[in-house]
Scaffold this motif. Sequence first.
Motif, mmCIF file in Angstrom:
data_model
loop_
_atom_site.group_PDB
_atom_site.id
_atom_site.type_symbol
_atom_site.label_atom_id
_atom_site.label_comp_id
_atom_site.label_asym_id
_atom_site.label_seq_id
_atom_site.Cartn_x
_atom_site.Cartn_y
_atom_site.Cartn_z
ATOM 1 N N SER A 20 8.978 7.817 -3.491
ATOM 2 C CA SER A 20 7.821 8.000 -4.397
ATOM 3 C C SER A 20 8.251 8.711 -5.671
ATOM 4 C CB SER A 20 6.722 8.840 -3.727
ATOM 5 O OG SER A 20 6.217 8.174 -2.619
ATOM 6 N N GLU A 23 10.075 6.260 -7.831
ATOM 7 C CA GLU A 23 9.159 5.308 -8.473
ATOM 8 C C GLU A 23 8.489 5.948 -9.692
ATOM 9 O OE1 GLU A 23 5.977 3.560 -5.964
ATOM 10 O OE2 GLU A 23 6.612 1.728 -6.988
ATOM 11 N N ALA A 24 8.037 7.194 -9.520
ATOM 12 C CA ALA A 24 7.363 7.878 -10.637
ATOM 13 C C ALA A 24 8.342 8.098 -11.795
ATOM 14 C CB ALA A 24 6.788 9.206 -10.151
ATOM 15 N N ARG A 28 8.500 6.434 -15.703
ATOM 16 C CA ARG A 28 8.554 7.256 -16.929
ATOM 17 C C ARG A 28 9.856 7.020 -17.703
ATOM 18 N NH1 ARG A 28 5.101 11.828 -16.784
ATOM 19 N NH2 ARG A 28 6.253 12.508 -18.615
ATOM 20 N N TRP A 90 -2.028 1.474 -3.759
ATOM 21 C CA TRP A 90 -0.584 1.307 -4.005
ATOM 22 C C TRP A 90 0.003 0.294 -3.001
ATOM 23 C CZ3 TRP A 90 3.207 2.568 -0.426
ATOM 24 C CH2 TRP A 90 4.524 2.560 -0.885
ATOM 25 N N ARG A 399 5.514 11.852 -5.553
ATOM 26 C CA ARG A 399 5.092 11.389 -6.878
ATOM 27 C C ARG A 399 4.990 12.576 -7.844
ATOM 28 N NH1 ARG A 399 0.286 10.950 -9.381
ATOM 29 N NH2 ARG A 399 0.042 9.286 -10.924
ATOM 30 N N LEU A 403 7.048 13.071 -11.322
ATOM 31 C CA LEU A 403 6.395 13.264 -12.623
ATOM 32 C C LEU A 403 6.765 14.630 -13.205
ATOM 33 C CD1 LEU A 403 2.837 11.789 -11.860
ATOM 34 C CD2 LEU A 403 4.717 10.715 -13.146
#
Length: 414
Positions: A20, A23-24, A28, A90, A399, A403
């Motif tokens: 996760s 993926e985040a 970005r 998701w 996540r 981020l």
Amino acid sequence: MNPAEQGRVAVIGAGPAGLSAAEALAARGAAVDVYDAMPSVGRKFLLAGIGGLNLTHSEPYADFVGRYGARRAEIDALLRGFDADALRAWAGDLGVETFVGSSGRVFPREMKAAPLLRAWLVRLRAAGVRIHVRHRWLGWSEDGGLRFAAPDGETQARPDAVVLALGGGSWKKLGSDGAWWPWLAEKGVALAPLKPANCGFDAAWSAYFAEKFAGEPVKSVGLRMRCADGRAFERVGEFVITAGGVEGSLIYACSALLRDEIELRGEAVCHLDLMPAWDEAKVLAEVSHPRGSRSLSSHLQSRLGLKGARAGLLRECLDREAFQDPRRLAAAIKRLPLRLVAPRPIDEAISTAGGVYFEALDARQMLAALPGVFCAGEMLDWEAPTGGYLLTACFASGRAAGLGAADWLAARRG
Ligand SMILES: Cc1cc2nc3c(=O)[nH]c(=O)nc-3n(C[C@H](O)[C@H](O)[C@H](O)COP(=O)(O)OP(=O)(O)OC[C@H]3O[C@@H](n4cnc5c(N)ncnc54)[C@H](O)[C@@H]3O)c2cc1C
């Protein structure tokens, strides 16, 4: 800007939390390398799939977040960014439809983890995420590099940021072994000891009881527990007698209380209600019914339907004299003390409590003691019962850490 200019990030641990985060980060624009010690990724996630993969739960948010107990506030902050509905959406984006089971638990239609993991890996690779299996992280070198034991020998990486998503300490053969704990402790990271969560317990069974009932399910019984600190548990469910004690869903649900009580007092006593659908007056009336020449065992079986493992537990946990006194017997059927002496070893547990204190992290999930190093998943100090709460928090914290790392890199670039 190309990914390398956005920053290179190493994500260590390719379970749901690490993937996760990857993926985040990729979304970005970061250049992401995921490392995992095992020959393939997501092994515990795949094992969870064998039991049907309970992804999350459909209950109202206030109830859901309450499952995280003492860490409710910290997990709330994570779930605000990615909650049960977001997780279902998701999965749907990956082509995996979910459904709500009769208990409110949420599962993929196919009840498996493998299709979800396969589709996810395809999407991650398409986003540029590079995955390096058979790369066991060994901690930091003296000059701050990440040391890995790789197939061709030891290698090092020097990314701009790191996300650690190394899991807890249970089911070591699937990759998470808690080896990271002393390495972080040495760096001044505040950590709680790793403990079993959602685990079985040892009881001092007699040899006769263990031999006769090991493996037997105990269905539709109530379990009550009250701790000195005010926490209480009361639920009807089922568990299984093992050779050394008890395991199964009802025990797992109460396991944090049982474990903490044992740690404090050396043992935990919970109470079983062997006839949860009957009140004590009805139990007493049936127990007191004249039994003629019938043995007490066949009397309890015919008047109360009490037989098998439930009847065995009554014999095992109640003293002989009580069987001569209908009032004591009826009271014990409704409130049978079950004494548990130790949790089963952490390696056998479904999940792990303890790990990196949230207080050691900033709002981006970066370690105050190690700028540029972020943490996610089960290695953080929270616990929850089974029911999809474990995976949901792993996805949400992964996540958030991804981020957080992307924001930190962006702030550094200025
Ligand atoms: C039998 C079983 C059934 C379960 N069923 C469910 C369920 O239905 N629903 C639910 O919500 N939860 C379930 N869980 C719990 C859930 O699977 C975990 O909470 C979740 O997988 C934790 O995710 P994570 O990413 O934090 O850690 P993990 O999934 O443990 O992933 C950590 C990864 O880090 C890697 N790693 C560790 N150390 C190193 C190192 N030094 N170097 C490199 N890599 C390393 C490991 O190989 C692993 O791939 C179940 C667990 C078990 C054991």
